[in-house]
Design an enzyme around this catalytic site. Structure first.
Site, PDB file in Angstrom:
ATOM      1  N   ALA A   1       0.850  -1.191   0.000  1.00  0.00           N
ATOM      2  CA  ALA A   1       0.000   0.000   0.000  1.00  0.00           C
ATOM      3  C   ALA A   1       0.886   1.242   0.000  1.00  0.00           C
ATOM      4  O   ALA A   1       2.019   1.212   0.504  1.00  0.00           O
ATOM      5  CB  ALA A   1      -0.899  -0.017   1.229  1.00  0.00           C
TER       6      ALA A   1
ATOM      7  N   GLY B   1       0.296  -4.796   1.128  1.00  0.00           N
ATOM      8  CA  GLY B   1      -0.960  -4.844   0.379  1.00  0.00           C
ATOM      9  C   GLY B   1      -0.797  -5.546  -0.967  1.00  0.00           C
ATOM     10  O   GLY B   1      -1.747  -6.129  -1.491  1.00  0.00           O
TER      11      GLY B   1
ATOM     12  N   GLU C   1      -1.214  -9.042  -0.188  1.00  0.00           N
ATOM     13  CA  GLU C   1      -2.646  -9.309   0.056  1.00  0.00           C
ATOM     14  C   GLU C   1      -3.420  -9.376  -1.262  1.00  0.00           C
ATOM     15  O   GLU C   1      -4.301 -10.216  -1.432  1.00  0.00           O
ATOM     16  CB  GLU C   1      -3.220  -8.237   0.990  1.00  0.00           C
ATOM     17  CG  GLU C   1      -2.632  -8.397   2.393  1.00  0.00           C
ATOM     18  CD  GLU C   1      -2.999  -7.286   3.343  1.00  0.00           C
ATOM     19  OE1 GLU C   1      -2.804  -6.104   2.978  1.00  0.00           O
ATOM     20  OE2 GLU C   1      -3.451  -7.587   4.457  1.00  0.00           O
TER      21      GLU C   1
ATOM     22  N   GLU D   1       4.562  -4.770   7.318  1.00  0.00           N
ATOM     23  CA  GLU D   1       3.747  -3.807   8.078  1.00  0.00           C
ATOM     24  C   GLU D   1       4.241  -3.616   9.508  1.00  0.00           C
ATOM     25  O   GLU D   1       4.235  -2.517  10.045  1.00  0.00           O
ATOM     26  CB  GLU D   1       2.279  -4.264   8.108  1.00  0.00           C
ATOM     27  CG  GLU D   1       1.521  -4.010   6.815  1.00  0.00           C
ATOM     28  CD  GLU D   1       1.638  -5.152   5.820  1.00  0.00           C
ATOM     29  OE1 GLU D   1       2.578  -5.967   5.924  1.00  0.00           O
ATOM     30  OE2 GLU D   1       0.775  -5.218   4.929  1.00  0.00           O
TER      31      GLU D   1
HETATM   32  N1  CO8 Z   1       4.498   3.201  -0.686  1.00  0.00           N
HETATM   33  C1  CO8 Z   1       4.900   4.338  -1.291  1.00  0.00           C
HETATM   34  N2  CO8 Z   1       6.004   4.441  -2.060  1.00  0.00           N
HETATM   35  C2  CO8 Z   1       6.765   3.328  -2.196  1.00  0.00           C
HETATM   36  C3  CO8 Z   1       6.424   2.112  -1.579  1.00  0.00           C
HETATM   37  C4  CO8 Z   1       5.228   2.061  -0.804  1.00  0.00           C
HETATM   38  N3  CO8 Z   1       4.789   0.931  -0.234  1.00  0.00           N
HETATM   39  N4  CO8 Z   1       7.358   1.199  -1.896  1.00  0.00           N
HETATM   40  C5  CO8 Z   1       8.241   1.813  -2.695  1.00  0.00           C
HETATM   41  N5  CO8 Z   1       7.891   3.102  -2.885  1.00  0.00           N
HETATM   42  C6  CO8 Z   1       8.594   4.114  -3.679  1.00  0.00           C
HETATM   43  C7  CO8 Z   1       9.818   4.631  -2.951  1.00  0.00           C
HETATM   44  O1  CO8 Z   1       9.478   5.639  -2.028  1.00  0.00           O
HETATM   45  C8  CO8 Z   1      10.649   5.128  -4.099  1.00  0.00           C
HETATM   46  O2  CO8 Z   1      10.154   6.381  -4.495  1.00  0.00           O
HETATM   47  P1  CO8 Z   1      11.196   7.563  -4.890  1.00  0.00           P
HETATM   48  O3  CO8 Z   1      11.963   7.037  -6.093  1.00  0.00           O
HETATM   49  O4  CO8 Z   1      10.287   8.708  -5.224  1.00  0.00           O
HETATM   50  O5  CO8 Z   1      12.070   7.767  -3.690  1.00  0.00           O
HETATM   51  C9  CO8 Z   1      10.338   4.144  -5.218  1.00  0.00           C
HETATM   52  O6  CO8 Z   1       9.104   3.533  -4.867  1.00  0.00           O
HETATM   53  C10 CO8 Z   1      11.384   3.066  -5.374  1.00  0.00           C
HETATM   54  O7  CO8 Z   1      11.566   2.455  -4.118  1.00  0.00           O
HETATM   55  P2  CO8 Z   1      13.031   2.273  -3.436  1.00  0.00           P
HETATM   56  O8  CO8 Z   1      13.953   3.323  -3.913  1.00  0.00           O
HETATM   57  O9  CO8 Z   1      12.822   2.136  -1.968  1.00  0.00           O
HETATM   58  O10 CO8 Z   1      13.432   0.876  -4.097  1.00  0.00           O
HETATM   59  P3  CO8 Z   1      14.430  -0.230  -3.484  1.00  0.00           P
HETATM   60  O11 CO8 Z   1      14.612  -1.224  -4.580  1.00  0.00           O
HETATM   61  O12 CO8 Z   1      15.617   0.402  -2.862  1.00  0.00           O
HETATM   62  O13 CO8 Z   1      13.597  -0.900  -2.283  1.00  0.00           O
HETATM   63  C11 CO8 Z   1      11.657  -1.915  -1.266  1.00  0.00           C
HETATM   64  C12 CO8 Z   1      12.428  -1.638  -2.571  1.00  0.00           C
HETATM   65  C13 CO8 Z   1      12.478  -2.801  -0.356  1.00  0.00           C
HETATM   66  C14 CO8 Z   1      10.374  -2.623  -1.683  1.00  0.00           C
HETATM   67  C15 CO8 Z   1      11.349  -0.564  -0.571  1.00  0.00           C
HETATM   68  O14 CO8 Z   1      10.832   0.344  -1.527  1.00  0.00           O
HETATM   69  C16 CO8 Z   1      10.373  -0.678   0.553  1.00  0.00           C
HETATM   70  O15 CO8 Z   1      10.713  -1.129   1.625  1.00  0.00           O
HETATM   71  N6  CO8 Z   1       9.106  -0.263   0.295  1.00  0.00           N
HETATM   72  C17 CO8 Z   1       8.072  -0.294   1.297  1.00  0.00           C
HETATM   73  C18 CO8 Z   1       7.568  -1.707   1.497  1.00  0.00           C
HETATM   74  C19 CO8 Z   1       6.494  -1.749   2.557  1.00  0.00           C
HETATM   75  O16 CO8 Z   1       6.717  -1.428   3.707  1.00  0.00           O
HETATM   76  N7  CO8 Z   1       5.279  -2.183   2.155  1.00  0.00           N
HETATM   77  C20 CO8 Z   1       4.156  -2.305   3.053  1.00  0.00           C
HETATM   78  C21 CO8 Z   1       3.347  -1.045   3.036  1.00  0.00           C
HETATM   79  S1  CO8 Z   1       2.074  -1.058   4.257  1.00  0.00           S
HETATM   80  C22 CO8 Z   1       0.863  -2.007   3.572  1.00  0.00           C
HETATM   81  O17 CO8 Z   1       0.972  -2.514   2.501  1.00  0.00           O
HETATM   82  C23 CO8 Z   1      -0.360  -2.148   4.415  1.00  0.00           C
HETATM   83  C24 CO8 Z   1      -1.490  -2.809   3.675  1.00  0.00           C
HETATM   84  C25 CO8 Z   1      -2.754  -2.497   4.376  1.00  0.00           C
HETATM   85  C26 CO8 Z   1      -3.961  -2.718   3.527  1.00  0.00           C
HETATM   86  C27 CO8 Z   1      -4.018  -1.970   2.220  1.00  0.00           C
HETATM   87  C28 CO8 Z   1      -4.698  -0.627   2.354  1.00  0.00           C
HETATM   88  C29 CO8 Z   1      -4.762   0.131   1.032  1.00  0.00           C
END
Ligand code: CO8
Length: 258
Positions: free
Chosen positions: A66, A109, A112, A132
């Site tokens: 998400a 998400g 999911e 999460e």
């Molecule tokens: N949300 C927003 N932006 C994101 C997300 C995310 N989940 N994941 C990646 N991005 C963005 C980054 O901010 C980045 O943007 P920018 O280039 O503008 O800085 C771009 O995507 C590329 O990401 P990274 O530079 O971080 O790429 P890496 O290859 O270094 O890392 C990772 C990849 C490991 C996947 C890393 O991006 C990361 O940890 N992302 C977050 C993962 C996460 O925590 N996901 C869970 C989110 S919470 C959730 O899903 C709850 C669900 C609840 C129900 C759903 C309700 C709608």
């Protein structure tokens, strides 16, 4: 399906495709994107040209979860009033089979959403994770329930509490994906599976999906009563007459979907 902002759709040879299309953000799912995905699935469900739905991601990831930026200022009242999970719930009502073709990050998400599919074909580079807990929250779109029903409490709790990245091989071993393929063959494999299902009589396909899903949430007795009603119902279809007559007459069936 006009003015799609976050997904791409197309229909080809009985398959309705949905591509998550925010590759720069690793297909992070914002609320509009979820609404677009669900609306596309519902439109395909009613479209007689579509027999099977394939859900995949553009870019290197299926979805990194998400959109965290969108959620950062949410509070319980805003979440309750927004009722965003009503959109997610509608995925369970889709009658046609949904094949998820996943690769790279399948997180939060995104995991999911993948678990909401009926089949998962995973590229060998796929990593599944529920991160999460590291954000101070927990899965909210069915993750704690769907994963636990699929793999049991022991591993589900371990994976959700540690945010461990689960490799495709482990996912296959625990039975929550159908197949691992080389990344370059991902869509080919998904299309191959979709093609095999698309050949089957559509009414039988939808009632089989509905009956198997009953097994997840109901007692054996209730599930079997439900199965029986669907079994009887199929004898009202043209495809049952065609399928059985074709067998008796030693020819190939020509299913029409009636
Ligand atoms: N949300 C927003 N932006 C994101 C997300 C995310 N989940 N994941 C990646 N991005 C963005 C980054 O901010 C980045 O943007 P920018 O280039 O503008 O800085 C771009 O995507 C590329 O990401 P990274 O530079 O971080 O790429 P890496 O290859 O270094 O890392 C990772 C990849 C490991 C996947 C890393 O991006 C990361 O940890 N992302 C977050 C993962 C996460 O925590 N996901 C869970 C989110 S919470 C959730 O899903 C709850 C669900 C609840 C129900 C759903 C309700 C709608």
């Amino acid at each position: 399906m006009n003015a799609l902002q976050f997904i791409e759709t197309s229909i080809e040879e009985g398959i309705g495709y949905i591509f998550l299309n925010r590759p720069k953000q690793l297909n992070a799912l914002n609320r509009k994107m979820i609404r677009e995905i669900v609306s596309a699935m519902e439109a395909y469900d009613l479209d007689l040209r579509v027999k099977v739905i394939v859900l995949a991601g553009n870019g290197k990831a299926f979805s990194a979860g998400a959109d965290i930026e969108e959620m950062v200022n949410d509070n319980p009242v805003s979440l309750e009033l927004m009722n965003q999970f009503a959109d997610w719930d509608r995925i369970s009502l889709v009658k046609k089979p949904v094949i998820g073709a996943v690769k790279g990050f399948v997180f939060g998400g995104g995991f999911e959403l993948a678990l909401s599919c009926d089949f998962l074909i995973a590229a060998s580079d796929t990593q599944f994770s529920f991160p999460e807990v590291t954000l101070g929250v927990m899965p909210g779109a069915g993750g704690t329930q769907r994963l636990t029903k699929l793999v049991g409490k022991t591993k589900a709790l371990e994976w959700i509490l540690t945010a461990e990245r689960i490799k495709a091989k482990t996912a296959l071993q625990y039975g929550f994906i159908n197949k691992i393929v080389a990344p370059e063959l991902l869509m080919e494999e998904a299309v191959d599976l979709a093609g095999k299902i698309a050949k089957q009589p559509p009414l039988a396909v939808r009632l089989i999906k509905e009956s198997v899903n009953k097994a997840v949430d109901h007692s054996l007795y209730e599930g079997m009563q439900f199965e029986r009603k669907n079994f009887y119902l199929l004898f009202a279809s043209k495809d049952q007459k065609e399928g059985m007559s074709a067998f008796v007459e030693k020819r190939k069936p020509n299913f029409t979907g009636g």
